[in-house]
Design a protein around this motif. Structure first.
Motif, PDB file in Angstrom:
ATOM      1  N   GLY A  59      32.832  40.454  47.962  1.00 36.56           N
ATOM      2  CA  GLY A  59      32.768  41.716  47.231  1.00 36.56           C
ATOM      3  C   GLY A  59      34.058  42.503  47.312  1.00 36.56           C
ATOM      4  N   LYS A  60      34.641  42.557  48.480  1.00 36.66           N
ATOM      5  CA  LYS A  60      35.848  43.359  48.698  1.00 36.66           C
ATOM      6  C   LYS A  60      37.102  42.739  48.090  1.00 36.66           C
ATOM      7  CE  LYS A  60      38.424  45.565  52.465  1.00 36.66           C
ATOM      8  NZ  LYS A  60      38.306  46.957  52.055  1.00 36.66           N
ATOM      9  N   PHE A  61      37.306  41.445  48.292  1.00 37.93           N
ATOM     10  CA  PHE A  61      38.568  40.826  47.911  1.00 37.93           C
ATOM     11  C   PHE A  61      38.517  40.004  46.622  1.00 37.93           C
ATOM     12  CE2 PHE A  61      38.892  41.453  52.525  1.00 37.93           C
ATOM     13  CZ  PHE A  61      40.054  42.203  52.566  1.00 37.93           C
ATOM     14  N   VAL A  62      37.360  39.514  46.240  1.00 39.32           N
ATOM     15  CA  VAL A  62      37.264  38.709  45.022  1.00 39.32           C
ATOM     16  C   VAL A  62      36.750  39.564  43.869  1.00 39.32           C
ATOM     17  CG1 VAL A  62      36.214  36.683  43.956  1.00 39.32           C
ATOM     18  CG2 VAL A  62      36.946  36.590  46.340  1.00 39.32           C
ATOM     19  N   LEU A  63      35.614  40.214  44.067  1.00 36.17           N
ATOM     20  CA  LEU A  63      35.029  41.036  43.014  1.00 36.17           C
ATOM     21  C   LEU A  63      35.645  42.434  42.955  1.00 36.17           C
ATOM     22  CD1 LEU A  63      31.302  40.044  43.550  1.00 36.17           C
ATOM     23  CD2 LEU A  63      32.941  39.097  41.902  1.00 36.17           C
ATOM     24  N   ARG A  64      36.314  42.827  44.062  1.00 38.91           N
ATOM     25  CA  ARG A  64      36.959  44.129  44.166  1.00 38.91           C
ATOM     26  C   ARG A  64      35.974  45.278  43.905  1.00 38.91           C
ATOM     27  NH1 ARG A  64      41.831  42.754  46.048  1.00 38.91           N
ATOM     28  NH2 ARG A  64      42.992  41.259  44.847  1.00 38.91           N
TER      29      ARG A  64
END
Length: 68
Positions: A59-64
């Motif tokens: 969620g944090k690094f791929v989907l932002r």
């Protein structure tokens, strides 16, 4: 083999056998339940296995997504 660059890799692990991939990846992530020696080599420490640590990283690094 697949043409994936080091800069495109996120590696997530929780044990000593994961250490080389954590160190190699552009973003090396250790789970909160990993030994301290593994965490010391990580770029980021996420939640534990029981607290959805991998989902947090995605969620944090791929989907932002800001909720992570």
């Amino acid at each position: 083999m697949y043409g994936i660059k080091r800069e495109e890799i996120i590696a997530i692990g929780d044990s000593f056998n994961d250490l080389s991939m954590i160190q190699y990846a552009e973003l090396g992530v250790a789970m909160d339940n990993a030994p301290d020696d593994v965490k010391a080599h990580a770029d980021y420490i996420t939640y534990s296995n029981n607290d959805h640590g991998i989902a947090h990283v995605l969620g944090k690094f791929v989907l932002r997504e800001s909720d992570f």
